[in-house]
Motif scaffolding. Structure first.
Motif, PDB file in Angstrom:
ATOM      1  N   MET A   1       0.843  -1.195   0.000  1.00 12.31           N
ATOM      2  CA  MET A   1       0.000   0.000   0.000  1.00 12.31           C
ATOM      3  C   MET A   1       0.880   1.247   0.000  1.00 12.31           C
ATOM      4  O   MET A   1       1.885   1.317   0.677  1.00 12.31           O
ATOM      5  N   SER A   2       0.460   2.258  -0.776  1.00 10.17           N
ATOM      6  CA  SER A   2       1.224   3.498  -0.887  1.00 10.17           C
ATOM      7  C   SER A   2       1.088   4.344   0.384  1.00 10.17           C
ATOM      8  O   SER A   2       0.121   4.247   1.124  1.00 10.17           O
ATOM      9  N   ASP A   3       2.103   5.203   0.624  1.00 11.46           N
ATOM     10  CA  ASP A   3       2.043   6.146   1.742  1.00 11.46           C
ATOM     11  C   ASP A   3       1.385   7.460   1.320  1.00 11.46           C
ATOM     12  O   ASP A   3       1.349   8.414   2.097  1.00 11.46           O
ATOM     13  N   ALA A   4       0.880   7.536   0.095  1.00  9.98           N
ATOM     14  CA  ALA A   4       0.256   8.759  -0.410  1.00  9.98           C
ATOM     15  C   ALA A   4      -1.014   9.078   0.371  1.00  9.98           C
ATOM     16  O   ALA A   4      -1.671   8.200   0.923  1.00  9.98           O
ATOM     17  N   GLU A   7      -5.032   7.730  -3.064  1.00  9.57           N
ATOM     18  CA  GLU A   7      -4.568   6.725  -4.023  1.00  9.57           C
ATOM     19  C   GLU A   7      -5.746   6.131  -4.778  1.00  9.57           C
ATOM     20  O   GLU A   7      -6.728   5.690  -4.178  1.00  9.57           O
ATOM     21  N   GLU A   9      -6.357   3.092  -7.416  1.00 12.90           N
ATOM     22  CA  GLU A   9      -5.660   1.888  -7.870  1.00 12.90           C
ATOM     23  C   GLU A   9      -6.533   1.128  -8.863  1.00 12.90           C
ATOM     24  O   GLU A   9      -7.545   0.540  -8.505  1.00 12.90           O
ATOM     25  N   SER A  25      -5.042   4.758 -12.450  1.00 14.19           N
ATOM     26  CA  SER A  25      -4.286   4.742 -11.198  1.00 14.19           C
ATOM     27  C   SER A  25      -3.513   6.044 -11.054  1.00 14.19           C
ATOM     28  O   SER A  25      -2.967   6.569 -12.035  1.00 14.19           O
ATOM     29  N   THR A  27      -1.620   8.712  -7.575  1.00 17.70           N
ATOM     30  CA  THR A  27      -1.489   9.050  -6.160  1.00 17.70           C
ATOM     31  C   THR A  27      -1.367  10.565  -6.024  1.00 17.70           C
ATOM     32  O   THR A  27      -0.951  11.255  -6.963  1.00 17.70           O
ATOM     33  N   ASP A  29       0.097  13.226  -2.957  1.00 16.81           N
ATOM     34  CA  ASP A  29       0.708  13.392  -1.633  1.00 16.81           C
ATOM     35  C   ASP A  29       0.112  14.605  -0.923  1.00 16.81           C
ATOM     36  O   ASP A  29      -0.511  15.469  -1.545  1.00 16.81           O
ATOM     37  N   CYS A  62     -10.275   3.136  -4.259  1.00 16.22           N
ATOM     38  CA  CYS A  62      -9.920   4.519  -3.960  1.00 16.22           C
ATOM     39  C   CYS A  62      -9.648   4.603  -2.471  1.00 16.22           C
ATOM     40  O   CYS A  62     -10.512   4.254  -1.655  1.00 16.22           O
ATOM     41  N   ARG A  63      -8.452   5.066  -2.108  1.00 15.47           N
ATOM     42  CA  ARG A  63      -8.072   5.181  -0.691  1.00 15.47           C
ATOM     43  C   ARG A  63      -7.760   6.638  -0.352  1.00 15.47           C
ATOM     44  O   ARG A  63      -7.150   7.350  -1.151  1.00 15.47           O
ATOM     45  N   ASP A  68      -9.820   2.321   2.413  1.00 20.07           N
ATOM     46  CA  ASP A  68     -10.587   2.027   1.208  1.00 20.07           C
ATOM     47  C   ASP A  68     -12.010   2.518   1.439  1.00 20.07           C
ATOM     48  O   ASP A  68     -12.743   1.978   2.268  1.00 20.07           O
TER      49      ASP A  68
END
Length: 314
Positions: A1-4, A7, A9, A25, A27, A29, A62-63, A68
Motif C-alpha cells: 500500500m502506498s504512503d500517499a 490513491e 488503484e 491509477s 497518487t 501526496d 480509492c483510498r 478504502d
C-alpha cells in the motif's frame, strides 16, 4: 500500500454498457496538486466523485489516508468526509437559493457538530475573511452575490470542516478571466497555509499548468499521458495531448503554434480494442496496430504516455 494521502488503484466505473473510467491509477501526496485534464465526457468529474466516495467503483480501489472508501462502514465514512471535500464547478447550483451565504458556509459545522451559537457565527466570519470575502456577506443570499463571491463561498464551506484534500471540479470555468486569476491565487495561498492536497479537474490547459505540479490527461476514461506539468503540457508527446495543446490560443497574436486537425471520424459509444484515439488520430505513423492493440503507459522523456509511436519525432 502506498504512503500517499490519496490513491486510486486501477479504478473502473461502468454505467451499464458505458465505461466512464477504465483502469486509472494515480497518487496524490499531502500538499500536492494533481490536475486531470481532457475534453468533456472524458471521465474527469466521475473520477473526482469516485475518489471522494460519492460513487462506488465498479472495479479497483480509492483510498484516502489509507482507508478504502468502498469498505468503510457508514459511520466511519461520514467521519472521513470531514477530511475530503468537493468544490463544484457551478456555485449557483451548489448553493441553496433559500439559505443565506452564512447558513451554507455553516452547514458542515452543523452536520459534524463542530460549533454552535456565537462560536459558529465567529467561525463563519473567519472563513469568509480567509477566502477574501466581507463577513457581512453572510447575511446575503446567493442571487445577491457575484459569480466570484459565490465560488469563494463554496470554498469557505468546504474549508469549514478542516479538510486535508479537496476535489476542485473546474472551479474557475464559469468566472471572468480576471476573477479566475484571483481565485487561482487564493487556492495556491490556501494550499501553502493549510497544507491541502488538490485534485484539480480542468479542461483549460493553461489553468492546469499554473496550479498543478503533475498532470494526468484523460482520454475516454483512460490516462493517455501523465507526469510533471511542465513536461506534459509544455512538451506533450501523446498525439491527443498535442491536439489539446494546439487548440489553446497563442499568448501573443501571430506567434508560431503547432496546428493540428483531427480526423473527423466520430468516436461513438463502443470503445475500440486498441488506442482510444485511433479513430481521430492525426499522427502520420498511426497504423493498424493502433486500432487493434491498446498501448500501455510507458516512460518516455520524463513522463509516461500510452502511444505505439512515441519514438517517432513527427
Amino acid at each position: 500500500m502506498s504512503d500517499a494521502l490519496v490513491e486510486a488503484e486501477r479504478v473502473v466505473k461502468r454505467y451499464g454498457t458505458v465505461c466512464a473510467v477504465d483502469d486509472v491509477s494515480f497518487t496524490i501526496d499531502a500538499g500536492e496538486t494533481l490536475a486531470l485534464v481532457g475534453e468533456s465526457g472524458s471521465g474527469k468529474s466521475t473520477l473526482g466523485r469516485l475518489v471522494l466516495g460519492l460513487e462506488a467503483p465498479t472495479g479497483g480501489r480509492c483510498r484516502v489516508e489509507g482507508d478504502d472508501l468502498a469498505t468503510l462502514p457508514a459511520k466511519a465514512l461520514r467521519a472521513r468526509r470531514r477530511r475530503m471535500q468537493l468544490v463544484p464547478q457551478d456555485p449557483a447550483a451548489a448553493l441553496d437559493p433559500r439559505r443565506t451565504i452564512g447558513a451554507s458556509v455553516a452547514e458542515g459545522l452543523v452536520i459534524h457538530r463542530l460549533a454552535a451559537g456565537e462560536a459558529r457565527r465567529r467561525r463563519v466570519a473567519a472563513l469568509l475573511e480567509e477566502v477574501g470575502l466581507d463577513p457581512a456577506l453572510a447575511e446575503r443570499y446567493p442571487h445577491e452575490c457575484s459569480g466570484g463571491q459565490r465560488q469563494r463561498a463554496c470554498l469557505a464551506r468546504a474549508l469549514a470542516v478542516e479538510p486535508v484534500f479537496l476535489v476542485l471540479d473546474e472551479p474557475v470555468t464559469a468566472l471572468d478571466v480576471s476573477v479566475q486569476a484571483q481565485v487561482l491565487a487564493l487556492l495556491a495561498d490556501l494550499q501553502r497555509r493549510r497544507g491541502l492536497a488538490y485534485l484539480f479537474i480542468a479542461h483549460d490547459l493553461a489553468v492546469a499548468r499554473q496550479l498543478a505540479a503533475r498532470v494526468a490527461v484523460l482520454l475516454r476514461g483512460r490516462v493517455c499521458e501523465e507526469g510533471p506539468a511542465e513536461a506534459v503540457l509544455g512538451r506533450p508527446r501523446h498525439p491527443y495531448t498535442r491536439a489539446l495543446r494546439s487548440a489553446v490560443p497563442a499568448p501573443v497574436p501571430g506567434a508560431a503554434r503547432e496546428r493540428i486537425l483531427l480526423r473527423d471520424e466520430p468516436p461513438g459509444r463502443a470503445l475500440p480494442a486498441g488506442c482510444r484515439f485511433a479513430g481521430r488520430c492525426w499522427h502520420p505513423a498511426a497504423d493498424g496496430s493502433c486500432r487493434d492493440e491498446a498501448p500501455p503507459l510507458r516512460a518516455h522523456e520524463g513522463r509516461r504516455a500510452a502511444c505505439h509511436h512515441l519514438e517517432d519525432p513527427r
